[in-house]
Write a protein that holds these residues in place. Structure first.
Motif, PDB file in Angstrom:
ATOM      1  N   GLU A   6      -3.912   7.791   3.605  1.00 36.60           N
ATOM      2  CA  GLU A   6      -4.745   8.458   2.618  1.00 36.60           C
ATOM      3  C   GLU A   6      -4.125   8.162   1.262  1.00 36.60           C
ATOM      4  O   GLU A   6      -3.056   8.671   0.924  1.00 36.60           O
ATOM      5  CB  GLU A   6      -4.788   9.959   2.872  1.00 36.60           C
ATOM      6  CG  GLU A   6      -5.716  10.688   1.938  1.00 36.60           C
ATOM      7  CD  GLU A   6      -5.795  12.171   2.227  1.00 36.60           C
ATOM      8  OE1 GLU A   6      -6.673  12.817   1.662  1.00 36.60           O
ATOM      9  OE2 GLU A   6      -4.965  12.687   3.011  1.00 36.60           O
ATOM     10  N   GLY A   7      -4.787   7.291   0.499  1.00 31.54           N
ATOM     11  CA  GLY A   7      -4.287   6.895  -0.807  1.00 31.54           C
ATOM     12  C   GLY A   7      -4.915   7.717  -1.913  1.00 31.54           C
ATOM     13  O   GLY A   7      -5.774   8.566  -1.666  1.00 31.54           O
ATOM     14  N   TYR A  14       0.860  -1.187   0.000  1.00 33.56           N
ATOM     15  CA  TYR A  14       0.000   0.000   0.000  1.00 33.56           C
ATOM     16  C   TYR A  14       0.890   1.229   0.000  1.00 33.56           C
ATOM     17  O   TYR A  14       1.907   1.266   0.697  1.00 33.56           O
ATOM     18  CB  TYR A  14      -0.875   0.037   1.257  1.00 33.56           C
ATOM     19  CG  TYR A  14      -1.757  -1.169   1.444  1.00 33.56           C
ATOM     20  CD1 TYR A  14      -2.986  -1.256   0.823  1.00 33.56           C
ATOM     21  CD2 TYR A  14      -1.357  -2.218   2.266  1.00 33.56           C
ATOM     22  CE1 TYR A  14      -3.803  -2.374   1.003  1.00 33.56           C
ATOM     23  CE2 TYR A  14      -2.163  -3.328   2.454  1.00 33.56           C
ATOM     24  CZ  TYR A  14      -3.382  -3.391   1.826  1.00 33.56           C
ATOM     25  OH  TYR A  14      -4.181  -4.502   2.012  1.00 33.56           O
ATOM     26  N   THR A  15       0.487   2.254  -0.754  1.00 29.86           N
ATOM     27  CA  THR A  15       1.226   3.511  -0.785  1.00 29.86           C
ATOM     28  C   THR A  15       0.246   4.644  -0.513  1.00 29.86           C
ATOM     29  O   THR A  15      -0.841   4.689  -1.083  1.00 29.86           O
ATOM     30  CB  THR A  15       1.889   3.731  -2.158  1.00 29.86           C
ATOM     31  OG1 THR A  15       2.726   2.615  -2.439  1.00 29.86           O
ATOM     32  CG2 THR A  15       2.722   4.997  -2.170  1.00 29.86           C
ATOM     33  N   GLY A  16       0.630   5.549   0.360  1.00 29.81           N
ATOM     34  CA  GLY A  16      -0.217   6.694   0.673  1.00 29.81           C
ATOM     35  C   GLY A  16       0.414   7.555   1.744  1.00 29.81           C
ATOM     36  O   GLY A  16       1.500   7.260   2.247  1.00 29.81           O
ATOM     37  N   SER A  20      -7.008   6.791  -4.146  1.00 29.92           N
ATOM     38  CA  SER A  20      -8.421   6.472  -4.362  1.00 29.92           C
ATOM     39  C   SER A  20      -9.248   6.495  -3.079  1.00 29.92           C
ATOM     40  O   SER A  20     -10.400   6.076  -3.086  1.00 29.92           O
ATOM     41  CB  SER A  20      -8.541   5.101  -5.035  1.00 29.92           C
ATOM     42  OG  SER A  20      -7.970   4.113  -4.210  1.00 29.92           O
ATOM     43  N   TRP A  34      -9.335   6.285   1.557  1.00 30.25           N
ATOM     44  CA  TRP A  34      -8.700   5.879   2.805  1.00 30.25           C
ATOM     45  C   TRP A  34      -8.345   4.404   2.792  1.00 30.25           C
ATOM     46  O   TRP A  34      -9.091   3.582   2.280  1.00 30.25           O
ATOM     47  CB  TRP A  34      -9.620   6.169   3.980  1.00 30.25           C
ATOM     48  CG  TRP A  34      -9.781   7.630   4.219  1.00 30.25           C
ATOM     49  CD1 TRP A  34     -10.810   8.416   3.787  1.00 30.25           C
ATOM     50  CD2 TRP A  34      -8.874   8.486   4.899  1.00 30.25           C
ATOM     51  NE1 TRP A  34     -10.590   9.712   4.162  1.00 30.25           N
ATOM     52  CE2 TRP A  34      -9.419   9.782   4.849  1.00 30.25           C
ATOM     53  CE3 TRP A  34      -7.668   8.276   5.543  1.00 30.25           C
ATOM     54  CZ2 TRP A  34      -8.771  10.877   5.434  1.00 30.25           C
ATOM     55  CZ3 TRP A  34      -7.029   9.367   6.127  1.00 30.25           C
ATOM     56  CH2 TRP A  34      -7.584  10.646   6.065  1.00 30.25           C
ATOM     57  N   ILE A  35      -7.208   4.085   3.397  1.00 28.56           N
ATOM     58  CA  ILE A  35      -6.749   2.704   3.536  1.00 28.56           C
ATOM     59  C   ILE A  35      -6.498   2.477   5.024  1.00 28.56           C
ATOM     60  O   ILE A  35      -5.787   3.252   5.662  1.00 28.56           O
ATOM     61  CB  ILE A  35      -5.443   2.462   2.753  1.00 28.56           C
ATOM     62  CG1 ILE A  35      -5.628   2.814   1.279  1.00 28.56           C
ATOM     63  CG2 ILE A  35      -4.960   1.032   2.939  1.00 28.56           C
ATOM     64  CD1 ILE A  35      -4.322   2.934   0.503  1.00 28.56           C
ATOM     65  N   VAL A  36      -7.108   1.431   5.566  1.00 30.80           N
ATOM     66  CA  VAL A  36      -6.917   1.071   6.972  1.00 30.80           C
ATOM     67  C   VAL A  36      -6.307  -0.326   7.002  1.00 30.80           C
ATOM     68  O   VAL A  36      -6.874  -1.268   6.456  1.00 30.80           O
ATOM     69  CB  VAL A  36      -8.244   1.099   7.748  1.00 30.80           C
ATOM     70  CG1 VAL A  36      -8.014   0.699   9.200  1.00 30.80           C
ATOM     71  CG2 VAL A  36      -8.894   2.473   7.662  1.00 30.80           C
ATOM     72  N   VAL A  37      -5.137  -0.442   7.616  1.00 31.30           N
ATOM     73  CA  VAL A  37      -4.420  -1.715   7.662  1.00 31.30           C
ATOM     74  C   VAL A  37      -4.243  -2.109   9.133  1.00 31.30           C
ATOM     75  O   VAL A  37      -3.713  -1.318   9.917  1.00 31.30           O
ATOM     76  CB  VAL A  37      -3.037  -1.602   6.985  1.00 31.30           C
ATOM     77  CG1 VAL A  37      -2.339  -2.940   6.973  1.00 31.30           C
ATOM     78  CG2 VAL A  37      -3.162  -1.039   5.578  1.00 31.30           C
ATOM     79  N   HIS A  51      -3.674   4.184   9.426  1.00 35.06           N
ATOM     80  CA  HIS A  51      -4.552   4.854   8.469  1.00 35.06           C
ATOM     81  C   HIS A  51      -3.720   5.614   7.443  1.00 35.06           C
ATOM     82  O   HIS A  51      -2.895   6.462   7.802  1.00 35.06           O
ATOM     83  CB  HIS A  51      -5.487   5.831   9.188  1.00 35.06           C
ATOM     84  CG  HIS A  51      -6.409   5.153  10.145  1.00 35.06           C
ATOM     85  ND1 HIS A  51      -7.721   4.934   9.852  1.00 35.06           N
ATOM     86  CD2 HIS A  51      -6.207   4.626  11.378  1.00 35.06           C
ATOM     87  CE1 HIS A  51      -8.295   4.317  10.858  1.00 35.06           C
ATOM     88  NE2 HIS A  51      -7.382   4.110  11.814  1.00 35.06           N
ATOM     89  N   GLU A 101      -4.519  -0.199  14.333  1.00 31.11           N
ATOM     90  CA  GLU A 101      -4.674   0.111  12.909  1.00 31.11           C
ATOM     91  C   GLU A 101      -3.751   1.244  12.476  1.00 31.11           C
ATOM     92  O   GLU A 101      -3.408   2.113  13.274  1.00 31.11           O
ATOM     93  CB  GLU A 101      -6.113   0.542  12.594  1.00 31.11           C
ATOM     94  CG  GLU A 101      -7.155  -0.509  12.850  1.00 31.11           C
ATOM     95  CD  GLU A 101      -8.557   0.004  12.622  1.00 31.11           C
ATOM     96  OE1 GLU A 101      -9.396  -0.814  12.233  1.00 31.11           O
ATOM     97  OE2 GLU A 101      -8.819   1.196  12.837  1.00 31.11           O
TER      98      GLU A 101
END
Length: 53
Positions: free
Chosen positions: A33-34, A18-20, A36, A38-41, A31, A29
């Motif tokens: 901001e990508g 993931y890149t952001g 496209s 939000w990305i939560v891992v 968080h 978690e």
């Protein structure tokens, strides 16, 4: 890792990259901001976090 907040990062988790922009690092978690949205891992799935080139 706190020094990476606000910077563009690369997160590797469970074979996915993931890149952001790193927005928040919690106990459970991360968080991002990508491009496209939000990305939560989940932290337990993350194998590495590094600043993007």
């Amino acid at each position: 890792m706190i020094e990476l907040i606000g910077k563009k990062v690369v997160v590797e988790a469970m074979g996915i990259t993931y890149t952001g922009r790193l927005v928040e690092m919690g106990e459970t978690e991360v968080h991002l901001e990508g491009e496209s949205g939000w990305i939560v891992v989940p932290v337990e799935n993350i194998s590495s976090i590094r600043e993007a080139d």
